[in-house]
Enzyme design. Structure first.
Site, PDB file in Angstrom:
ATOM      1  N   ARG A 213       0.855  -1.183   0.000  1.00 60.22           N
ATOM      2  CA  ARG A 213       0.000   0.000   0.000  1.00 60.22           C
ATOM      3  C   ARG A 213       0.892   1.235   0.000  1.00 60.22           C
ATOM      4  O   ARG A 213       1.877   1.304   0.733  1.00 60.22           O
ATOM      5  CB  ARG A 213      -0.901   0.017   1.239  1.00 60.22           C
ATOM      6  CG  ARG A 213      -2.119  -0.906   1.142  1.00 60.22           C
ATOM      7  CD  ARG A 213      -3.115  -0.459   0.083  1.00 60.22           C
ATOM      8  NE  ARG A 213      -4.261  -1.348   0.015  1.00 60.22           N
ATOM      9  CZ  ARG A 213      -4.338  -2.402  -0.806  1.00 60.22           C
ATOM     10  NH1 ARG A 213      -3.340  -2.703  -1.606  1.00 60.22           N
ATOM     11  NH2 ARG A 213      -5.428  -3.144  -0.826  1.00 60.22           N
ATOM     12  N   GLU A 242      -3.238   7.619  -4.392  1.00 62.56           N
ATOM     13  CA  GLU A 242      -3.591   7.176  -5.755  1.00 62.56           C
ATOM     14  C   GLU A 242      -4.842   7.891  -6.256  1.00 62.56           C
ATOM     15  O   GLU A 242      -5.762   8.092  -5.471  1.00 62.56           O
ATOM     16  CB  GLU A 242      -3.831   5.652  -5.757  1.00 62.56           C
ATOM     17  CG  GLU A 242      -2.543   4.885  -5.594  1.00 62.56           C
ATOM     18  CD  GLU A 242      -2.735   3.374  -5.437  1.00 62.56           C
ATOM     19  OE1 GLU A 242      -3.769   2.841  -5.870  1.00 62.56           O
ATOM     20  OE2 GLU A 242      -1.818   2.756  -4.871  1.00 62.56           O
ATOM     21  N   HIS A 260      -0.808   0.018  -9.959  1.00 60.77           N
ATOM     22  CA  HIS A 260      -1.481  -0.885  -9.000  1.00 60.77           C
ATOM     23  C   HIS A 260      -1.996  -2.148  -9.723  1.00 60.77           C
ATOM     24  O   HIS A 260      -3.205  -2.426  -9.727  1.00 60.77           O
ATOM     25  CB  HIS A 260      -2.632  -0.154  -8.286  1.00 60.77           C
ATOM     26  CG  HIS A 260      -2.999  -0.772  -6.958  1.00 60.77           C
ATOM     27  ND1 HIS A 260      -3.393  -0.034  -5.870  1.00 60.77           N
ATOM     28  CD2 HIS A 260      -3.036  -2.081  -6.562  1.00 60.77           C
ATOM     29  CE1 HIS A 260      -3.678  -0.854  -4.856  1.00 60.77           C
ATOM     30  NE2 HIS A 260      -3.467  -2.105  -5.251  1.00 60.77           N
TER      31      HIS A 260
HETATM   32  C1  GLV Z   1      -4.818  -5.193  -3.937  1.00 64.52           C
HETATM   33  O1  GLV Z   1      -4.314  -4.128  -3.848  1.00 64.52           O
HETATM   34  C2  GLV Z   1      -5.108  -6.057  -2.839  1.00 64.52           C
HETATM   35  O2  GLV Z   1      -4.982  -5.673  -1.657  1.00 64.52           O
HETATM   36  O3  GLV Z   1      -5.504  -7.190  -3.120  1.00 64.52           O
END
Ligand code: GLV
Ligand code: GLV
Length: 300
Positions: A213, A242, A260
């Site tokens: 993250r 983001e 991402h």
């Molecule tokens: C994607 O970002 C997830 O947490 O699966």
């Protein structure tokens, strides 16, 4: 139902959630108390289609007796693959070199052209967050003959120990690794885990990879250590705010940026969707959820 492209506004979300008994959300959606209240008292579950669930207000869900689930397990390999790809791309300057030959038709081979960092020759990968994804990353690194150090507040599981992963405290992992990869959840405790102080602990010329993250990393501080040369590169799949990217990062050749996509494997995304739907079905049938948040089945 919300069917727009990209992240909806909170107003769109509240509108789309009106009267819902189940919400299937992705990382694009912030499911807060107002969205749950817009759904109304019939709301039974928020099934987040992601392993991370920092976008769901768990306290608000608890207060309203709304269950929350995520999609652990099905995306471990896909996510670790992209993390390892970012590690290779940054260490060996793959994206930078690709850009170079596209823009320099007169490029030439040279003994010191695009020298990067060898990954195998006794280098050490430091894994921060040794859950399922961290374990898959350790397996790949081991296959590349890398030494693996790991920091996790929990003791290492048996299979990590068997693989040869060595546990250490965060400071030791940061100071001893040629590359650091983050695989921990975003919580109030891990926000800006990588900051001015911890980035400075990293080895001179090391690489940072983040597929977890964005807010785990203070991007302004990261930008400074990349410019100063303290870090030789960074591979980022996620960002603090983001879709905004800290402006300076886009200008740096030693940074690889991805939108991402770590779990965006063709089979993986299908498996995530099915698992989210399965959680909704179990909830509506009054059965225990396959993957409730807070007690995820683990191979420990
Ligand atoms: C994607 O970002 C997830 O947490 O699966
Ligand atoms: C880490 O991502 C975990 O699933 O424990």
């Amino acid at each position: 139902m919300y069917g727009g492209r990209g992240a909806p506004s909170q107003e769109d979300l509240r509108h789309g959630a009106t009267g819902a008994i189940a919400i299937i959300s992705t990382v694009n959606e912030t499911i807060d108390s107002a969205v749950m209240d817009a759904a109304g008292p019939g709301l039974r579950i928020v099934a987040n289609c992601a392993v991370g669930y920092d976008n769901v207000d768990l306290a608000a869900a608890n207060e309203r007796d709304v269950l929350v689930s995520n999609t652990p397990g099905v995306l471990d390999k896909a996510t670790a693959d992209v993390a390892f790809g970012l590690l290779l791309a940054t260490a060996r300057r793959i994206v930078e070199a690709d850009h170079h030959i596209r823009t320099h038709p007169d490029w030439h081979w040279g003994p010191r052209e695009f020298l990067g960092r060898d990954l195998s020759a006794g280098t050490t990968l430091g894994i921060v967050g040794m859950g399922r994804i961290g374990f898959e990353m350790a397996r790949s690194a081991t296959a590349f003959d890398m030494r693996v150090l790991a920091y996790d507040p929990r003791p290492l599981d048996r299979r990590s120990v068997d693989l040869g992963v060595v546990a250490a405290d965060l400071e030791t992992v940061l100071a001893s690794s040629d590359a650091i990869t983050l695989h921990c959840p975003l919580t109030p405790q891990t926000r800006h885990l990588m900051n001015e102080r911890t980035l400075a602990l990293m080895k001179q010329g090391a690489v940072l990879v983040n597929t977890a993250r964005g807010p785990l990393v203070d991007e302004a501080a990261l930008h400074r250590v990349l410019v100063s040369g303290q870090l030789s590169g960074a591979g980022l799949d996620v960002f603090e705010d983001e879709p905004r990217i800290y402006p300076g990062l886009v200008e740096l050749a030693n940074v690889v940026l991805l939108p991402h996509i770590a779990s965006a494997g063709d089979h993986t995304r299908g498996a995530m969707a099915l698992l989210a739907i399965d959680n909704v079905r179990h909830c509506l049938e009054g059965r225990p959820l396959p993957t409730p948040v807070g007690c995820v089945p683990d191979q420990r």
